[in-house]
Design a protein around this motif. Structure first.
Motif: not given
Length: 237
Positions: A5-11, A35-37, A39-44, A53-58
């Protein structure tokens, strides 16, 4: 050989935290939050990649029996997101927040809503049930307060003295409702998710969400049922 699975980031973590504290988040809000998350955590960030993005979290929530689910508001057809706990039925989840008598009132209200023609229950009908509860009788004043809390907590929504299930409730309880109300719970013939507020075909009995009815018939000169092709007798919203 499972695909990692793709890595979970701070975003991702930030996004999940906000979603959980909101209970339910409207689609445009979720897009802004994405977008906010990032940009805040400097993630692509790519504006059209919210679903990825959501399926990575899932994929990281899976071992915890949780999932971010998307659902559609029955009022306006807009997408909403909610974090759902798959390990317990939602009624047990509610059990930690409400007393037995409050839950009984909720279940009875849900019965009225799901068994109704249009997906609404009149407050007078709900309040009449209050003094027939098995746990113990509830005064009307008390019942009114409890209903108010269910609306604040986004299990019910109310307009003009009529109650229906909140979008959050439908997203979280879809499986529960489909399995506990097998004879009456309908899936929308267009979007195939659970339809509480719906129009029903007089001839064959299929149901459609109001926003789906609007969209489906917009393109047609004469409204005919998508299943049996009989004339659609309800007023198109």
């Amino acid at each position: 050989n499972t695909v990692m699975a793709a890595q979970m980031t701070d975003a991702h973590r930030r996004f999940l935290q906000v979603l959980m504290s909101n209970g339910i988040t409207e689609g445009s809000e979720a897009r802004k939050l994405h977008q906010h998350c990032c940009e805040t955590d400097k993630v692509y960030y790519a504006h059209d990649k919210l679903d990825d993005f959501i399926s990575t979290i899932n994929s990281h929530l899976q071992p915890l029996f949780m999932q971010i689910r998307k659902g559609i508001s029955e009022d306006d057809g807009r997408a909403h997101y909610a974090v759902v706990n798959l390990a317990e039925t939602e009624v047990t989840k509610m059990a930690s927040d409400y007393t037995e008598i409050e839950l009984e009132l909720f279940r009875k209200t849900m019965d009225l809503i799901i068994l109704s023609e249009n997906g609404f229950a009149l407050s007078t009908d709900i309040l009449n049930l209050a003094d027939q509860l098995k746990t113990k009788k509830m005064k009307k004043k008390e019942a009114e307060q409890v209903l108010k809390v269910f609306v604040e907590d986004k299990w019910l929504s109310e307009k003009n003295g009529e109650y229906t299930l909140h979008t959050r409730c439908i997203i979280e309880m879809e499986q529960y409702i489909l399995s506990n109300y097998q004879d009456v719970a309908r899936k929308c013939n267009i979007c195939h998710s659970l339809a509480i507020q719906s129009q029903v075909c007089d001839s064959c009995g299929i149901g459609m969400h109001l926003p789906c009815v609007r969209k489906y018939f917009r393109a047609q000169t004469e409204p005919r049922c998508p299943k049996c092709n009989e004339f659609w007798s309800c007023d198109i919203p």
